[in-house]
Design a protein around this motif. Sequence first.
Motif, PDB file in Angstrom:
ATOM      1  N   VAL A 221       0.843  -1.277   0.084  1.00 57.18           N
ATOM      2  CA  VAL A 221      -0.056  -0.017   0.031  1.00 57.18           C
ATOM      3  C   VAL A 221       0.585   1.354  -0.024  1.00 57.18           C
ATOM      4  O   VAL A 221       0.246   2.209   0.286  1.00 57.18           O
ATOM      5  CB  VAL A 221      -0.982  -0.081   1.296  1.00 57.18           C
ATOM      6  N   GLY A 222       2.031   0.970  -0.397  1.00 56.16           N
ATOM      7  CA  GLY A 222       2.944   2.192  -0.513  1.00 56.16           C
ATOM      8  C   GLY A 222       3.101   2.847  -1.821  1.00 56.16           C
ATOM      9  O   GLY A 222       1.876   3.554  -2.079  1.00 56.16           O
ATOM     10  N   ARG A 223       3.778   2.389  -2.388  1.00 57.22           N
ATOM     11  CA  ARG A 223       3.940   3.022  -3.972  1.00 57.22           C
ATOM     12  C   ARG A 223       4.060   1.826  -5.061  1.00 57.22           C
ATOM     13  O   ARG A 223       4.974   1.032  -4.636  1.00 57.22           O
ATOM     14  CB  ARG A 223       4.735   3.973  -4.410  1.00 57.22           C
ATOM     15  N   GLY A 224       3.609   2.008  -6.404  1.00 54.76           N
ATOM     16  CA  GLY A 224       4.009   1.048  -7.436  1.00 54.76           C
ATOM     17  C   GLY A 224       5.516   0.602  -7.616  1.00 54.76           C
ATOM     18  O   GLY A 224       5.869  -0.694  -7.459  1.00 54.76           O
ATOM     19  N   PRO A 225       6.400   1.608  -7.567  1.00 51.76           N
ATOM     20  CA  PRO A 225       7.769   1.439  -7.951  1.00 51.76           C
ATOM     21  C   PRO A 225       8.609   0.785  -6.673  1.00 51.76           C
ATOM     22  O   PRO A 225       9.782   0.664  -6.819  1.00 51.76           O
ATOM     23  CB  PRO A 225       8.241   2.944  -8.268  1.00 51.76           C
ATOM     24  N   HIS A 226       7.866   0.684  -5.469  1.00 57.49           N
ATOM     25  CA  HIS A 226       8.662   0.012  -4.652  1.00 57.49           C
ATOM     26  C   HIS A 226       8.691  -1.402  -4.914  1.00 57.49           C
ATOM     27  O   HIS A 226       9.627  -2.179  -4.545  1.00 57.49           O
ATOM     28  CB  HIS A 226       7.817   0.035  -3.141  1.00 57.49           C
ATOM     29  N   LEU A 227       7.816  -2.009  -5.839  1.00 58.14           N
ATOM     30  CA  LEU A 227       7.882  -3.403  -6.341  1.00 58.14           C
ATOM     31  C   LEU A 227       8.856  -3.755  -7.625  1.00 58.14           C
ATOM     32  O   LEU A 227       8.288  -3.016  -8.707  1.00 58.14           O
ATOM     33  CB  LEU A 227       6.473  -3.844  -6.359  1.00 58.14           C
TER      34      LEU A 227
END
Length: 308
Positions: A221-227
């Motif tokens: 639930v952070g940000r897409g680019p974390h993944l």
Amino acid sequence: MSILYRSDEARGQAWASYFADHAPDLEFRVWPDTGNLADVEYLIAWQAPADFIASLPGLKVLFSSGAGIDHVDLSAVPAHIPLVRMVEPGIIDGMVEYVSLAVLALHRDWFDYAAANAAHIWKPLEVPPASSRRIGVMGMGVLGQAVLGRLGTYGFQLRGWNRSLREMAGVESFAGADQLQPFLAGCDVLVCLLPLTPATCGILNQKTFAALPPGAALINVGRGPHLVEADLLEALDSGHLSRAILDVTDPEPLPAAHPFWAHSRVFVTPHVASMTQPETAAPILLENLRRHQRGEPLLDVVDRSRGY
């Protein structure tokens, strides 16, 4: 003096109504009805392109309309203009609700029952106590601490990881790169609530997943680019991870042909975990604005050196 709201137009009308009732001395404009941009001293925005910031010569404060500020090009905002994060009860409550729902759905095998329901299969699964499940939260800011506080009421074992150490009752705390691996080793469910910075971009990667116990699940639930998407798919397909719940993706919206949509172990929601609520956010922002007018320090100012 005027305030310009440049975000969701429908929500902007709710903001305008609040300011009309509680701050009639302030002119509140909602994009695209900008009026004379030279008069704008306060900007409330989700996206603030560099050329638009440059068109506001009188700008004094930029208020983000959300909790994150990764959508703002910091280099486009002059150093003398404070950038303020949105920290308000509606955002916090929404995030607590979403993460609680996601953790409980994983804990009580809700997705397996949904599949069984679709196949008309009656198959009870063993119900483990919450005390046997270890939940780890990456990011112990305001949102992370609120989430941990609520999860504690269910009896889960809790651990948190942060850039710098933050102690919290009932939570085993870890900090810094050296303690990331030990933190991950004890997480049956990993929740990412980190801010997006150069240091956290891609942090949900193969190395991170390998450090989790077999069968662990991910909630981002952070940000897409974390993944790192390919690494997640590999970890799921190998069976090392059991499931992933993703509220954020890169890009957004997620393309219809993206493999996440068809993967049986991935559940996607369209960045709805938490939203700014005008009825709770407007009073807090107005009070912060009044502080600025009185020459008092602003609350929740972004530290540009950290990116949050």
